[in-house]
Write a protein that holds these residues in place. Sequence first.
Motif, mmCIF file in Angstrom:
data_model
loop_
_atom_site.group_PDB
_atom_site.id
_atom_site.type_symbol
_atom_site.label_atom_id
_atom_site.label_comp_id
_atom_site.label_asym_id
_atom_site.label_seq_id
_atom_site.Cartn_x
_atom_site.Cartn_y
_atom_site.Cartn_z
ATOM 1 N N TRP A 1 43.171 16.491 -4.377
ATOM 2 C CA TRP A 1 43.476 16.400 -5.808
ATOM 3 C C TRP A 1 44.167 15.073 -6.123
ATOM 4 O O TRP A 1 43.823 14.409 -7.114
ATOM 5 C CB TRP A 1 44.357 17.584 -6.216
ATOM 6 N N ASP B 1 44.970 15.388 -14.174
ATOM 7 C CA ASP B 1 44.598 16.764 -14.502
ATOM 8 C C ASP B 1 45.656 17.716 -13.964
ATOM 9 O O ASP B 1 45.486 18.334 -12.917
ATOM 10 C CB ASP B 1 43.232 17.085 -13.913
ATOM 11 N N GLY C 1 44.578 21.310 -13.380
ATOM 12 C CA GLY C 1 43.705 21.544 -12.237
ATOM 13 C C GLY C 1 44.367 21.384 -10.890
ATOM 14 O O GLY C 1 43.713 21.508 -9.846
#
Length: 223
Positions: free
Chosen positions: A89, A217, A220
């Motif tokens: 991520w 994000d 997310g």
Amino acid sequence: MPTPLTDAPSHDHDHNHAHEAEAEPDHGCGQAAEADQVPAPHIWHSAANDAAIATVIADRLAQINPGQADRYSENADRLVAQFGQIDSWIRAQVATVLASQRKLVTTHEAFGYFAKAYGFEVKGALSGLSTDARPTPGDLTALVEQVKAAQVPAGFAEDTTNPELIEAAAKEAGVAVAKQPLRVEGPGGPGSETETVQAMLVANTCTMVEALSGRCDRAGAPL
């Protein structure tokens, strides 16, 4: 919620750098840390390092308490998987920042491991400033020159150092300061935005990425 290895209480990090470790851990995927490029001891700013730490702790706990070895191993496996997801991520968020702007100017040499792992350059840092310290004219001049030379859109304050220095230097150099300070020494207190190491990695990443004109994000993030 992130899985703890054990119910034992955490141990606060001592911020005396006189005892910094000489050896540095492997960053995973065959990327060995180079001692002359990455400052110790802030290894927890790399998610790959955190995964390795979880495994080592589980192994040591199993040696001390063999009867709970399976429990430690299972919890470590979950942490390793989660830190792996966070690592991916982070890389995705960093990819939204132009390569030419992946530069960090801070008041403390704490993000060498993060920079090494995720493709940043540490372009300026002045260590040894307490929260209450006031920057000397020499400190300010030095950091202003570093900020100007780095040619970055933003500098970063940190939660353990005096924000006056980076704010004054950034103003003098004509750049912004990130709205949120970076967490340096680990998670925040219970109930804070950075209650866990995982949350700390996410918060610091978003602070850096957004200040350097990237997109983060948060929704997310694998927390």
